[in-house]
Scaffold this motif. Structure first.
Motif, PDB file in Angstrom:
ATOM      1  N   TYR A  65      -6.623  45.739 139.590  1.00 53.73           N
ATOM      2  CA  TYR A  65      -7.252  46.521 140.661  1.00 53.73           C
ATOM      3  C   TYR A  65      -6.932  47.991 140.462  1.00 53.73           C
ATOM      4  N   THR A  66      -7.887  48.817 140.785  1.00 49.35           N
ATOM      5  CA  THR A  66      -7.578  50.248 140.902  1.00 49.35           C
ATOM      6  C   THR A  66      -7.515  50.537 142.407  1.00 49.35           C
ATOM      7  N   LEU A  67      -7.297  51.786 142.760  1.00 49.43           N
ATOM      8  CA  LEU A  67      -7.418  52.179 144.162  1.00 49.43           C
ATOM      9  C   LEU A  67      -8.801  51.704 144.639  1.00 49.43           C
ATOM     10  N   ALA A  68      -8.910  51.172 145.858  1.00 51.29           N
ATOM     11  CA  ALA A  68     -10.198  50.623 146.307  1.00 51.29           C
ATOM     12  C   ALA A  68     -11.315  51.657 146.215  1.00 51.29           C
ATOM     13  N   GLY A 263     -12.235  52.811 153.131  1.00 51.04           N
ATOM     14  CA  GLY A 263     -11.716  51.703 153.935  1.00 51.04           C
ATOM     15  C   GLY A 263     -12.712  50.551 153.994  1.00 51.04           C
ATOM     16  N   LEU A 264     -13.986  50.885 154.182  1.00 52.12           N
ATOM     17  CA  LEU A 264     -15.037  49.864 154.229  1.00 52.12           C
ATOM     18  C   LEU A 264     -15.064  49.100 152.906  1.00 52.12           C
ATOM     19  N   GLN A 265     -15.013  49.868 151.832  1.00 52.45           N
ATOM     20  CA  GLN A 265     -15.058  49.254 150.505  1.00 52.45           C
ATOM     21  C   GLN A 265     -13.819  48.377 150.266  1.00 52.45           C
ATOM     22  N   SER A 266     -12.675  48.804 150.815  1.00 49.82           N
ATOM     23  CA  SER A 266     -11.446  48.014 150.605  1.00 49.82           C
ATOM     24  C   SER A 266     -11.580  46.634 151.248  1.00 49.82           C
ATOM     25  N   GLN A 267     -12.398  46.538 152.311  1.00 50.46           N
ATOM     26  CA  GLN A 267     -12.616  45.230 152.950  1.00 50.46           C
ATOM     27  C   GLN A 267     -13.754  44.454 152.293  1.00 50.46           C
ATOM     28  N   GLU A 268     -14.758  45.173 151.805  1.00 50.19           N
ATOM     29  CA  GLU A 268     -15.963  44.466 151.342  1.00 50.19           C
ATOM     30  C   GLU A 268     -15.930  44.079 149.869  1.00 50.19           C
ATOM     31  N   THR A 269     -15.542  45.009 149.011  1.00 51.62           N
ATOM     32  CA  THR A 269     -15.699  44.752 147.568  1.00 51.62           C
ATOM     33  C   THR A 269     -14.461  45.130 146.754  1.00 51.62           C
ATOM     34  N   ASN A 271     -12.168  47.635 144.550  1.00 52.57           N
ATOM     35  CA  ASN A 271     -12.606  48.687 143.625  1.00 52.57           C
ATOM     36  C   ASN A 271     -13.747  48.186 142.736  1.00 52.57           C
ATOM     37  N   PRO A 272     -14.565  49.151 142.229  1.00 51.63           N
ATOM     38  CA  PRO A 272     -15.528  48.753 141.190  1.00 51.63           C
ATOM     39  C   PRO A 272     -14.760  48.338 139.927  1.00 51.63           C
ATOM     40  N   CYS A 273     -15.417  47.618 139.054  1.00 50.50           N
ATOM     41  CA  CYS A 273     -14.796  47.090 137.828  1.00 50.50           C
ATOM     42  C   CYS A 273     -13.957  48.171 137.124  1.00 50.50           C
ATOM     43  N   SER A 274     -12.693  47.859 136.843  1.00 49.47           N
ATOM     44  CA  SER A 274     -11.787  48.855 136.244  1.00 49.47           C
ATOM     45  C   SER A 274     -12.311  49.339 134.883  1.00 49.47           C
TER      46      SER A 274
END
Ligand code: PMP
Ligand code: GLU
Length: 397
Positions: A65-68, A263-269, A271-274
């Motif tokens: 994972y990277t930062l969300a 924050g929204l992204q941290s719940q939904e998806t 981070n994008p592919c590292s």
């Protein structure tokens, strides 16, 4: 028993561009040759040095994972690019990296819109805009534009569409699907209204590097002072670096919006592919001659397509100034019967063109503008030649 579909998704139209592209792919899978001008996707393979950077990232074990909200180096690189290209400064914390620009748009709408808010969208508009706005519970307000005015929304039309509920202007410049581009002064007129009416803007600038004839692209937040606080810029790697499959897009926005989108992204998806993010980092920070080369190839194709459209009886097209689309007028050919099949609208035109001539393009109705057809010229000259020969035969029938 069947599981009931939610009201919100039941009403959702699937992407017409991807649907047309899927139809073309299906015919290809059956062994048929298809001249595919449907989807807006560069035909180029992602440049070698970007693919090498992805391989190196895998080898180095960047598999976690990277930062969300995205890899800090990539956020900084995006901010640096906007500073270098347009002289506008953003702290890296105001950049959010997402799974493609489409996802960035979703984040922007979900983070800022409430049910009932109105979003002004000039038509023809890109297929996903109205649907994504509706998903967030807000209301798309479509403002038609004219071919004779380069499909650009005038200040007067913009003002007329504003109500007490209007919150956002959603603007794609250069435009998908029309290929036209607002000049700085045309944008300034819209920007002044945005400020006077206390609105904010989602500026989809994904085609900013694909501009022809040495025209100058103006990035929306640079138009007037204070606009940076009112604009969410959307951009990404898909078009500029031929990276559609990697799924990397980004936003530059005010700090509070960026923080909530992260924050929204941290719940939904998450981070994008590292690996894709490392590839995008190499794309932005590496040599840029690949962008100029691809852009030059698109410019040559643009000239070819413009010539072919002008030569075909009854077709017309506004000047293509950016992006890689021709949005041509087929109204004179509606109500006719090519191959003895009646064609009364742009959808039937495109379906018959595909069935009878194995040529795929997208109906204007999917972009909120009946009577037109969109052809992507992100395809080789050989494909374009054959496709336009077939379009000429089809309308000549
Ligand atoms: N905005 C516009 C105007 C587009 O044409 C596209 C094309 N896909 C996108 C956003 C989304 O791009 P991405 O592939 O990065 O999701
Ligand atoms: N933006 C491209 C198009 O308009 C890709 C398709 C999509 O993302 O819907 O064709």
């Amino acid at each position: 028993m069947s599981i009931a579909i939610s009201r919100i998704v039941q009403g959702l139209e699937p992407s017409a561009t991807l649907a047309m592209s899927a139809k073309a792919k299906e015919l290809k899978a059956q062994g048929k040759t298809v001249y595919d001008l449907s989807v807006g996707e560069p035909d180029f393979i992602t440049p070698q040095h970007i693919r090498d950077a992805a391989a190196a990232a895998m080898k180095a074990g960047h598999t976690k994972y990277t930062l969300a909200s995205g890899l800090p180096e990539l956020k900084k690189a995006v901010a640096d690019k906007y500073k270098a290209d347009y002289g506008i400064e953003y702290p890296a914390a105001q950049v959010v990296i997402s799974n493609g620009a489409k996802h960035s748009l979703h984040n922007a709408f979900f983070t800022t819109l409430n049910p009932g808010d109105e979003v002004i969208i000039p038509a023809p508009y890109w297929v996903s805009y109205a649907e994504l706005v509706k998903l967030s519970g807000a209301v798309p307000v479509i403002v038609p534009t004219e071919e004779s005015q380069g499909f650009k929304m005038t200040a007067a039309a913009f003002e007329r569409a504003i109500t007490a509920k209007t919150r956002m202007l959603l603007l794609c410049n250069p435009s998908n699907p029309t290929g036209t581009m607002y000049s700085r002064s045309e944008l300034e007129m819209l920007a002044d209204i945005v400020i006077a009416k206390n609105l904010f803007v989602v500026a989809d600038e994904i085609y900013d590097t694909l501009v022809y004839d040495n025209r100058q692209f103006a990035s929306f937040p640079t138009l007037r002072s204070g606009l940076q606080d009112r604009t969410i810029v959307v951009n990404g790697a898909s078009k500029t670096y031929a990276m559609t499959g990697w799924r990397v897009g980004w936003t530059l926005s005010p700090a509070n919006v960026a923080q909530k989108m992260g924050g929204l992204q941290s719940q939904e998806t998450s981070n994008p592919c590292s690996i894709s993010q490392y590839a995008a980092l190499a794309a932005i920070t590496g040599p840029q001659n690949c962008v100029a080369e691809m852009s030059a190839a698109f410019a040559q194709r643009r000239d070819y397509v413009a010539k072919r459209i002008a030569e075909i009886e009854g077709l017309s097209c506004a000047e293509m100034q950016g992006a890689f689309y021709a949005f041509f007028n087929v109204k004179k050919h509606l109500g006719r019967k090519p191959g003895s099949v009646s064609v009364t609208n742009s959808e039937q035109f495109c379906l018959e063109l595909l069935t009878q001539k194995q040529t795929a393009a997208v109906m204007g109705s999917a972009f909120g503008c009946e009577g037109y057809v969109r052809a992507s010229f992100a395809a080789g000259l050989d494909v374009l030649k054959e496709a336009f020969d077939r379009i000429a035969e089809f309308v000549g029938n």
